[in-house]
Write a protein that holds these residues in place. Structure first.
Motif, mmCIF file in Angstrom:
data_model
loop_
_atom_site.group_PDB
_atom_site.id
_atom_site.type_symbol
_atom_site.label_atom_id
_atom_site.label_comp_id
_atom_site.label_asym_id
_atom_site.label_seq_id
_atom_site.Cartn_x
_atom_site.Cartn_y
_atom_site.Cartn_z
ATOM 1 N N PHE A 1 0.875 -1.178 0.000
ATOM 2 C CA PHE A 1 0.000 0.000 0.000
ATOM 3 C C PHE A 1 0.910 1.224 0.000
ATOM 4 C CE2 PHE A 1 -2.928 2.732 2.853
ATOM 5 C CZ PHE A 1 -3.578 3.280 1.753
ATOM 6 N N TYR A 2 0.886 2.010 -1.099
ATOM 7 C CA TYR A 2 1.882 3.067 -1.230
ATOM 8 C C TYR A 2 1.390 4.224 -2.091
ATOM 9 C CZ TYR A 2 2.953 0.442 -5.594
ATOM 10 O OH TYR A 2 2.886 -0.223 -6.807
ATOM 11 N N SER A 3 2.145 5.313 -2.045
ATOM 12 C CA SER A 3 1.869 6.484 -2.874
ATOM 13 C C SER A 3 2.940 6.593 -3.945
ATOM 14 C CB SER A 3 1.840 7.761 -2.028
ATOM 15 O OG SER A 3 3.114 8.007 -1.452
ATOM 16 N N ILE A 4 2.621 7.357 -5.013
ATOM 17 C CA ILE A 4 3.562 7.566 -6.120
ATOM 18 C C ILE A 4 3.685 9.066 -6.357
ATOM 19 C CG2 ILE A 4 4.080 7.104 -8.545
ATOM 20 C CD1 ILE A 4 2.331 4.604 -8.332
ATOM 21 N N ASP A 5 4.910 9.571 -6.357
ATOM 22 C CA ASP A 5 5.155 10.989 -6.566
ATOM 23 C C ASP A 5 4.847 11.382 -8.008
ATOM 24 O OD1 ASP A 5 7.178 13.322 -7.371
ATOM 25 O OD2 ASP A 5 6.833 13.443 -5.215
ATOM 26 N N HIS A 6 4.065 12.458 -8.187
ATOM 27 C CA HIS A 6 3.674 12.894 -9.532
ATOM 28 C C HIS A 6 4.887 13.267 -10.388
ATOM 29 C CE1 HIS A 6 -0.612 12.876 -8.892
ATOM 30 N NE2 HIS A 6 -0.523 13.671 -7.849
ATOM 31 N N THR A 7 5.876 13.877 -9.778
ATOM 32 C CA THR A 7 7.009 14.417 -10.531
ATOM 33 C C THR A 7 8.089 13.385 -10.782
ATOM 34 O OG1 THR A 7 6.600 16.609 -9.585
ATOM 35 C CG2 THR A 7 8.759 16.234 -10.585
ATOM 36 N N THR A 8 8.496 12.693 -9.721
ATOM 37 C CA THR A 8 9.631 11.770 -9.838
ATOM 38 C C THR A 8 9.220 10.339 -10.157
ATOM 39 O OG1 THR A 8 9.610 11.215 -7.478
ATOM 40 C CG2 THR A 8 10.869 13.170 -8.154
ATOM 41 N N GLY A 9 7.955 10.009 -9.876
ATOM 42 C CA GLY A 9 7.516 8.632 -10.051
ATOM 43 C C GLY A 9 7.960 7.715 -8.936
ATOM 44 N N ALA A 10 8.569 8.270 -7.889
ATOM 45 C CA ALA A 10 9.055 7.441 -6.785
ATOM 46 C C ALA A 10 7.893 6.881 -5.973
ATOM 47 C CB ALA A 10 9.968 8.270 -5.878
ATOM 48 N N SER A 11 8.026 5.623 -5.574
ATOM 49 C CA SER A 11 7.009 4.948 -4.772
ATOM 50 C C SER A 11 7.432 4.948 -3.313
ATOM 51 C CB SER A 11 6.814 3.514 -5.252
ATOM 52 O OG SER A 11 6.353 3.487 -6.595
ATOM 53 N N THR A 12 6.479 5.268 -2.413
ATOM 54 C CA THR A 12 6.771 5.316 -0.986
ATOM 55 C C THR A 12 5.640 4.665 -0.224
ATOM 56 O OG1 THR A 12 7.897 7.444 -1.308
ATOM 57 C CG2 THR A 12 7.354 6.814 0.952
ATOM 58 N N LEU A 13 5.959 3.727 0.625
ATOM 59 C CA LEU A 13 4.950 3.066 1.432
ATOM 60 C C LEU A 13 4.244 4.068 2.345
ATOM 61 C CD1 LEU A 13 6.963 -0.120 2.365
ATOM 62 C CD2 LEU A 13 4.792 -0.136 1.119
ATOM 63 N N ILE A 14 2.941 3.924 2.476
ATOM 64 C CA ILE A 14 2.193 4.768 3.400
ATOM 65 C C ILE A 14 2.684 4.503 4.827
ATOM 66 C CG2 ILE A 14 -0.099 5.372 4.272
ATOM 67 C CD1 ILE A 14 0.356 6.085 1.312
ATOM 68 N N ASN A 15 2.968 5.575 5.539
ATOM 69 C CA ASN A 15 3.401 5.514 6.941
ATOM 70 C C ASN A 15 4.782 4.883 7.122
ATOM 71 O OD1 ASN A 15 2.530 6.283 9.649
ATOM 72 N ND2 ASN A 15 2.683 4.110 10.131
ATOM 73 N N ASP A 16 5.652 5.007 6.137
ATOM 74 C CA ASP A 16 7.001 4.469 6.258
ATOM 75 C C ASP A 16 7.810 5.362 7.199
ATOM 76 O OD1 ASP A 16 9.563 3.520 6.034
ATOM 77 O OD2 ASP A 16 9.586 3.476 3.847
ATOM 78 N N PRO A 17 8.154 4.894 8.394
ATOM 79 C CA PRO A 17 8.860 5.751 9.358
ATOM 80 C C PRO A 17 10.268 6.125 8.905
ATOM 81 C CG PRO A 17 8.743 3.499 10.171
ATOM 82 C CD PRO A 17 7.894 3.551 8.938
#
Length: 255
Positions: free
Chosen positions: A221-237
């Motif tokens: 479950f993650y988000s994707i940056d509009h500009t870079t396309g980088a994927s980041t898990l939701i709530n990744d500490p």
């Protein structure tokens, strides 16, 4: 797109470049500003309030179709075991017999505890209360959360084997606005990517459902940056850019 350029030399030279590309048509769901809650109305405990249920691996597949409706029924102990004439025993509980789990990190699970099939993130955790194993059939999971969101358009993704549904609403137990879903069995080769917009800053109640049928099983479950396309898990500490999730009053709601 065609670009034509002519210089201003004594004998002008023209250059023409043509590019062809394709864009994806997508729908942006707008979350009502009324869904946004101020931070002071909940206990901002990081993470997700999870409820999970697992039946025995050798249960008849006809009792566990790959549908979200089955997930809802299983979470509420509504599937009857023909052997006992009682609801299937939940094998995903803690030592006290509770099916509730407070996840303070991310939703990045695999039934084996390691990456399998396709994946966006190279490390995995086992599902709560389920021992990592190559065979872990018939899992139903619910994750309640409040996401901290600022005004703007968001691009999220769920990579799952099998189905899932993410919904939002005015409270974790009242999330009737569906942001995305896949209702059926599938592999994790292609994640579901979706967009939604936020008009007001605040904490947004959401509910994530997950279905594991047979064979491999996992969810990211993650988000994707509009500009870079980088994927980041939701709530990744470990990531400053990660969207924060809070379990807050959702834990009390589950109890």
């Amino acid at each position: 797109v065609t670009a034509i350029f002519t210089d201003n030399a004594g004998s002008p030279v023209s250059t023409t470049n043509t590019w062809q590309f394709f864009v994806t048509t997508y729908q942006v769901v707008a979350l009502p500003a009324a869904y946004a809650l101020p931070p002071n109305v909940i206990d901002t405990t990081p993470g997700f309030a999870i409820r999970i249920n697992k039946a025995r691996d050798d249960a008849p597949t006809t009792d566990f179709p790959a549908t979200l409706a089955r997930v809802e029924t299983q979470l509420n102990y509504g599937i009857i075991d023909s052997v006992t004439s009682l609801p299937y025993v939940n094998l995903a509980t803690n030592a006290s017999g509770s099916d509730l789990y407070s996840e303070v990190n991310t939703i990045n699970y695999d039934i084996t505890g390691a990456p399998s099939g396709s994946y966006t993130f190279p490390t995995k955790s086992p599902f709560p209360y389920i021992t990592a194993n190559a065979t872990n059939n018939f899992i139903a999971m619910e994750a309640l959360m409040y996401l901290q969101l600022a005004p703007g358009t968001y691009r999220f993704a769920v990579r799952s084997d099998d189905g899932f549904q993410l919904s939002a609403g005015p409270a974790p137990g009242n999330t009737n606005t569906i942001l995305a879903l896949f209702d059926g069995g599938r592999g994790n080769g292609t994640p579901t990517t979706f967009f939604f917009s936020v008009q007001a800053a605040g904490l947004y109640p959401m509910r994530l459902l997950y279905d594991q049928g047979q064979f491999t099983g996992n969810i990211e479950f993650y988000s994707i940056d509009h500009t870079t396309g980088a994927s980041t898990l939701i709530n990744d500490p470990s990531s400053p850019s990660s969207i924060k999730a809070f379990s807050g009053a959702a834990v009390l709601l589950l109890n």
